[in-house]
Design a protein around this motif. Structure first.
Motif, PDB file in Angstrom:
ATOM      1  N   GLY A  74       0.787  -1.224   0.000  1.00  0.00           N
ATOM      2  CA  GLY A  74       0.000   0.000   0.000  1.00  0.00           C
ATOM      3  C   GLY A  74       0.819   1.274   0.000  1.00  0.00           C
ATOM      4  O   GLY A  74       0.333   2.335   0.384  1.00  0.00           O
ATOM      5  N   GLY A  75       2.071   1.183  -0.451  1.00  0.00           N
ATOM      6  CA  GLY A  75       2.951   2.352  -0.494  1.00  0.00           C
ATOM      7  C   GLY A  75       4.040   2.328   0.557  1.00  0.00           C
ATOM      8  O   GLY A  75       5.004   3.096   0.489  1.00  0.00           O
ATOM      9  N   LEU A  76       3.941   1.428   1.530  1.00  0.00           N
ATOM     10  CA  LEU A  76       4.913   1.381   2.625  1.00  0.00           C
ATOM     11  C   LEU A  76       6.324   1.045   2.145  1.00  0.00           C
ATOM     12  O   LEU A  76       7.305   1.551   2.698  1.00  0.00           O
ATOM     13  N   VAL A  77       6.425   0.190   1.136  1.00  0.00           N
ATOM     14  CA  VAL A  77       7.748  -0.201   0.639  1.00  0.00           C
ATOM     15  C   VAL A  77       8.524   1.026   0.159  1.00  0.00           C
ATOM     16  O   VAL A  77       9.682   1.246   0.536  1.00  0.00           O
ATOM     17  N   GLY A  78       7.891   1.839  -0.672  1.00  0.00           N
ATOM     18  CA  GLY A  78       8.556   3.028  -1.192  1.00  0.00           C
ATOM     19  C   GLY A  78       8.814   4.080  -0.137  1.00  0.00           C
ATOM     20  O   GLY A  78       9.855   4.744  -0.139  1.00  0.00           O
ATOM     21  N   ILE A  79       7.882   4.233   0.784  1.00  0.00           N
ATOM     22  CA  ILE A  79       8.028   5.234   1.846  1.00  0.00           C
ATOM     23  C   ILE A  79       9.195   4.866   2.767  1.00  0.00           C
ATOM     24  O   ILE A  79      10.052   5.705   3.079  1.00  0.00           O
ATOM     25  N   ARG A  80       9.225   3.620   3.203  1.00  0.00           N
ATOM     26  CA  ARG A  80      10.300   3.178   4.103  1.00  0.00           C
ATOM     27  C   ARG A  80      11.650   3.227   3.396  1.00  0.00           C
ATOM     28  O   ARG A  80      12.667   3.573   3.998  1.00  0.00           O
ATOM     29  N   TYR A  81      11.661   2.889   2.126  1.00  0.00           N
ATOM     30  CA  TYR A  81      12.908   2.920   1.352  1.00  0.00           C
ATOM     31  C   TYR A  81      13.455   4.351   1.299  1.00  0.00           C
ATOM     32  O   TYR A  81      14.650   4.582   1.518  1.00  0.00           O
ATOM     33  N   THR A  82      12.591   5.307   1.011  1.00  0.00           N
ATOM     34  CA  THR A  82      13.022   6.701   0.910  1.00  0.00           C
ATOM     35  C   THR A  82      13.570   7.199   2.238  1.00  0.00           C
ATOM     36  O   THR A  82      14.575   7.923   2.286  1.00  0.00           O
ATOM     37  N   LYS A  83      12.928   6.820   3.313  1.00  0.00           N
ATOM     38  CA  LYS A  83      13.360   7.238   4.650  1.00  0.00           C
ATOM     39  C   LYS A  83      14.816   6.861   4.905  1.00  0.00           C
ATOM     40  O   LYS A  83      15.551   7.610   5.560  1.00  0.00           O
ATOM     41  N   GLU A  84      15.246   5.716   4.382  1.00  0.00           N
ATOM     42  CA  GLU A  84      16.587   5.195   4.664  1.00  0.00           C
ATOM     43  C   GLU A  84      17.662   5.728   3.721  1.00  0.00           C
ATOM     44  O   GLU A  84      18.837   5.425   3.885  1.00  0.00           O
ATOM     45  N   GLN A  85      17.300   6.516   2.726  1.00  0.00           N
ATOM     46  CA  GLN A  85      18.272   7.002   1.751  1.00  0.00           C
ATOM     47  C   GLN A  85      19.074   8.181   2.299  1.00  0.00           C
ATOM     48  O   GLN A  85      18.633   8.877   3.219  1.00  0.00           O
ATOM     49  N   ASP A  88      20.753  13.889   1.106  1.00  0.00           N
ATOM     50  CA  ASP A  88      21.621  14.787   0.342  1.00  0.00           C
ATOM     51  C   ASP A  88      20.895  15.516  -0.788  1.00  0.00           C
ATOM     52  O   ASP A  88      21.518  16.232  -1.561  1.00  0.00           O
ATOM     53  N   GLY A  89      19.589  15.311  -0.895  1.00  0.00           N
ATOM     54  CA  GLY A  89      18.822  15.981  -1.935  1.00  0.00           C
ATOM     55  C   GLY A  89      18.763  15.223  -3.242  1.00  0.00           C
ATOM     56  O   GLY A  89      18.065  15.649  -4.170  1.00  0.00           O
ATOM     57  N   TYR A  90      19.465  14.107  -3.337  1.00  0.00           N
ATOM     58  CA  TYR A  90      19.498  13.345  -4.584  1.00  0.00           C
ATOM     59  C   TYR A  90      18.471  12.207  -4.619  1.00  0.00           C
ATOM     60  O   TYR A  90      18.319  11.544  -5.641  1.00  0.00           O
ATOM     61  N   THR A  91      17.783  11.968  -3.510  1.00  0.00           N
ATOM     62  CA  THR A  91      16.680  11.016  -3.489  1.00  0.00           C
ATOM     63  C   THR A  91      15.480  11.698  -2.860  1.00  0.00           C
ATOM     64  O   THR A  91      15.540  12.158  -1.712  1.00  0.00           O
ATOM     65  N   LEU A  92      14.407  11.800  -3.622  1.00  0.00           N
ATOM     66  CA  LEU A  92      13.171  12.427  -3.181  1.00  0.00           C
ATOM     67  C   LEU A  92      12.035  11.414  -3.307  1.00  0.00           C
ATOM     68  O   LEU A  92      12.222  10.318  -3.828  1.00  0.00           O
ATOM     69  N   MET A  93      10.874  11.796  -2.846  1.00  0.00           N
ATOM     70  CA  MET A  93       9.699  10.924  -2.965  1.00  0.00           C
ATOM     71  C   MET A  93       8.489  11.752  -3.363  1.00  0.00           C
ATOM     72  O   MET A  93       8.278  12.854  -2.853  1.00  0.00           O
ATOM     73  N   SER A  94       7.695  11.219  -4.277  1.00  0.00           N
ATOM     74  CA  SER A  94       6.449  11.855  -4.682  1.00  0.00           C
ATOM     75  C   SER A  94       5.283  11.016  -4.174  1.00  0.00           C
ATOM     76  O   SER A  94       5.093   9.879  -4.603  1.00  0.00           O
ATOM     77  N   THR A  95       4.545  11.577  -3.254  1.00  0.00           N
ATOM     78  CA  THR A  95       3.357  10.899  -2.728  1.00  0.00           C
ATOM     79  C   THR A  95       2.452  11.947  -2.110  1.00  0.00           C
ATOM     80  O   THR A  95       2.759  13.134  -2.116  1.00  0.00           O
ATOM     81  N   GLY A  96       1.321  11.508  -1.578  1.00  0.00           N
ATOM     82  CA  GLY A  96       0.377  12.446  -0.990  1.00  0.00           C
ATOM     83  C   GLY A  96      -0.346  11.820   0.180  1.00  0.00           C
ATOM     84  O   GLY A  96       0.260  11.488   1.197  1.00  0.00           O
ATOM     85  N   SER A  97      -1.652  11.617   0.007  1.00  0.00           N
ATOM     86  CA  SER A  97      -2.472  11.087   1.097  1.00  0.00           C
ATOM     87  C   SER A  97      -1.992   9.738   1.588  1.00  0.00           C
ATOM     88  O   SER A  97      -2.228   9.385   2.751  1.00  0.00           O
ATOM     89  N   THR A  98      -1.320   8.984   0.722  1.00  0.00           N
ATOM     90  CA  THR A  98      -0.811   7.674   1.124  1.00  0.00           C
ATOM     91  C   THR A  98       0.069   7.783   2.365  1.00  0.00           C
ATOM     92  O   THR A  98       0.046   6.910   3.237  1.00  0.00           O
ATOM     93  N   LEU A  99       0.837   8.850   2.457  1.00  0.00           N
ATOM     94  CA  LEU A  99       1.731   9.038   3.594  1.00  0.00           C
ATOM     95  C   LEU A  99       0.939   9.145   4.895  1.00  0.00           C
ATOM     96  O   LEU A  99       1.315   8.550   5.912  1.00  0.00           O
ATOM     97  N   ALA A 100      -0.172   9.876   4.845  1.00  0.00           N
ATOM     98  CA  ALA A 100      -1.014  10.033   6.037  1.00  0.00           C
ATOM     99  C   ALA A 100      -1.833   8.778   6.302  1.00  0.00           C
ATOM    100  O   ALA A 100      -1.996   8.360   7.457  1.00  0.00           O
ATOM    101  N   ILE A 101      -2.342   8.162   5.246  1.00  0.00           N
ATOM    102  CA  ILE A 101      -3.192   6.977   5.406  1.00  0.00           C
ATOM    103  C   ILE A 101      -2.428   5.823   6.027  1.00  0.00           C
ATOM    104  O   ILE A 101      -2.884   5.201   6.996  1.00  0.00           O
ATOM    105  N   GLN A 102      -1.255   5.513   5.493  1.00  0.00           N
ATOM    106  CA  GLN A 102      -0.509   4.364   5.996  1.00  0.00           C
ATOM    107  C   GLN A 102      -0.037   4.572   7.430  1.00  0.00           C
ATOM    108  O   GLN A 102       0.012   3.626   8.215  1.00  0.00           O
ATOM    109  N   GLN A 103       0.307   5.800   7.784  1.00  0.00           N
ATOM    110  CA  GLN A 103       0.701   6.063   9.166  1.00  0.00           C
ATOM    111  C   GLN A 103      -0.489   5.895  10.108  1.00  0.00           C
ATOM    112  O   GLN A 103      -0.335   5.403  11.228  1.00  0.00           O
ATOM    113  N   SER A 104      -1.670   6.298   9.656  1.00  0.00           N
ATOM    114  CA  SER A 104      -2.863   6.210  10.494  1.00  0.00           C
ATOM    115  C   SER A 104      -3.443   4.801  10.537  1.00  0.00           C
ATOM    116  O   SER A 104      -4.069   4.424  11.530  1.00  0.00           O
ATOM    117  N   LEU A 105      -3.209   4.041   9.474  1.00  0.00           N
ATOM    118  CA  LEU A 105      -3.843   2.731   9.341  1.00  0.00           C
ATOM    119  C   LEU A 105      -3.036   1.602   9.964  1.00  0.00           C
ATOM    120  O   LEU A 105      -3.593   0.600  10.408  1.00  0.00           O
TER     121      LEU A 105
END
Length: 325
Positions: A74-85, A88-105
């Protein structure tokens, strides 16, 4: 000159030269390609919209931007991956409500949206469409809701999966309308669409961009739009609020995020470039033709927006009784 004197002189010269070089290096960011992690599958609204924006963003920054789809959970794989990068500004993430939904769910999401990420800036928002099969007897959302009230719990609707934006949006709609339906989760909206077209589920909430082929091809019928007012791409389609669900609106949104600790000067440079991108007339026109509107906000404003979305989403999940995973 003694050896000690030469050594001291060398240190002074080195320090003098290093200062402007260090400042120049910071201003010169970026010096190589940037990756943007997209935690949803290729082809959907979030992916396609990110690619449109990133192409122009890369031109403004003078470096290529690589969109990297990291899907799963549900998006957790990409979110957790980005967190660990590296921050330095060379790895970003594009997402929206998924970030709030997965944290709340999730009981253990593996991240804290406000602590583990820095907001570069919001990018766009888009209302959703409530779509059904073109063969359906429902001609409007009012028809669907009337039938649902007469047959509580017997009509079904599809979603991209438990806790996804399509599920949350539908749950909010049904609660606001005071009706009950059966939820049928799929592995993505793309997987649900054939059953919507065939009439095996009564409706699906989907982005305009991904529903457009079905609408134009005569396979789908739009019952309502979830925006505050009718949209220019479908001017004759009434909103859900106009069809018996007063006060209801729902928008998909996207923002750029960087791992916590990314240098402020780099965040600012990225954010300024994003603002220029979204002000580009060609980008505006392209987005609007797909039912999407530029929705830029500064890093500070974006953080406030995310904080509010986290609060709202958490309350919606609690109110609708969606169990934590």
């Amino acid at each position: 000159m003694t050896r000690l004197t030469r050594l001291i002189a060398g240190v002074i010269i080195s320090a003098t030269v290093a200062a402007p070089l260090g400042a120049w290096a910071a201003d010169d960011f970026p010096t190589r390609s940037i990756r943007v992690i997209v935690p949803v599958a290729a082809g959907g609204w979030g992916d396609v919209t990110t690619r449109v924006i990133c192409q122009r963003l890369g031109e403004i920054l003078g470096q290529s931007i690589i969109v990297d789809n990291r899907t799963g959970a549900g998006g957790l794989v990409g979110i957790r991956y980005t967190k660990e990068q590296p921050a330095d500004g060379y790895t970003l993430m594009s997402t929206g409500s998924t970030l709030a939904i997965q944290q709340s769910l999730n009981k253990e999401p593996g991240y804290d949206a406000l602590k583990d990420f820095i907001d570069v800036g919001t990018m766009v928002r888009s209302p959703a469409l409530i779509v059904t099969s073109s063969k359906s007897t429902y001609k409007s959302l009012s028809d669907l809701l009337k039938d649902a009230k007469e047959k509580p719990g017997t009509i079904s609707y599809g979603s991209a999966g438990v806790g996804t934006t399509t599920h949350i949006a539908a749950a909010m709609l049904l609660k606001k309308a005071g009706v009950q339906m059966q939820h049928v989760p799929y592995k993505g909206n793309g997987a649900a669409m054939p059953d919507v077209i065939a009439g095996r589920v009564s409706f699906l909430i989907d982005a305009y961009g991904s529903s457009q082929p079905g609408l134009n091809g005569g396979l789908l019928r739009a019952l309502a739009v979830t925006s505050d007012a009718p949209v220019s791409v479908l001017p004759n389609l009434p909103t859900a609020a106009q069809q018996g669900v007063p006060g209801f609106s729902y928008y998909y949104w996207l923002a750029l995020f960087a791992p916590a600790g990314t240098p402020p000067d780099r965040v600012k440079k990225l954010s300024d470039a994003l603002a220029k991108t979204l002000n580009d007339p060609k980008i505006k026109s392209r987005l609007q033709s797909e039912g999407t509107e530029p929705f830029y906000a500064s890093p500070t404003e974006s953080e406030a927006f995310l904080r509010k979305d986290l609060e709202t989403t958490s309350q919606v999940i609690k109110d609708t009784g969606i169990p934590k995973q």
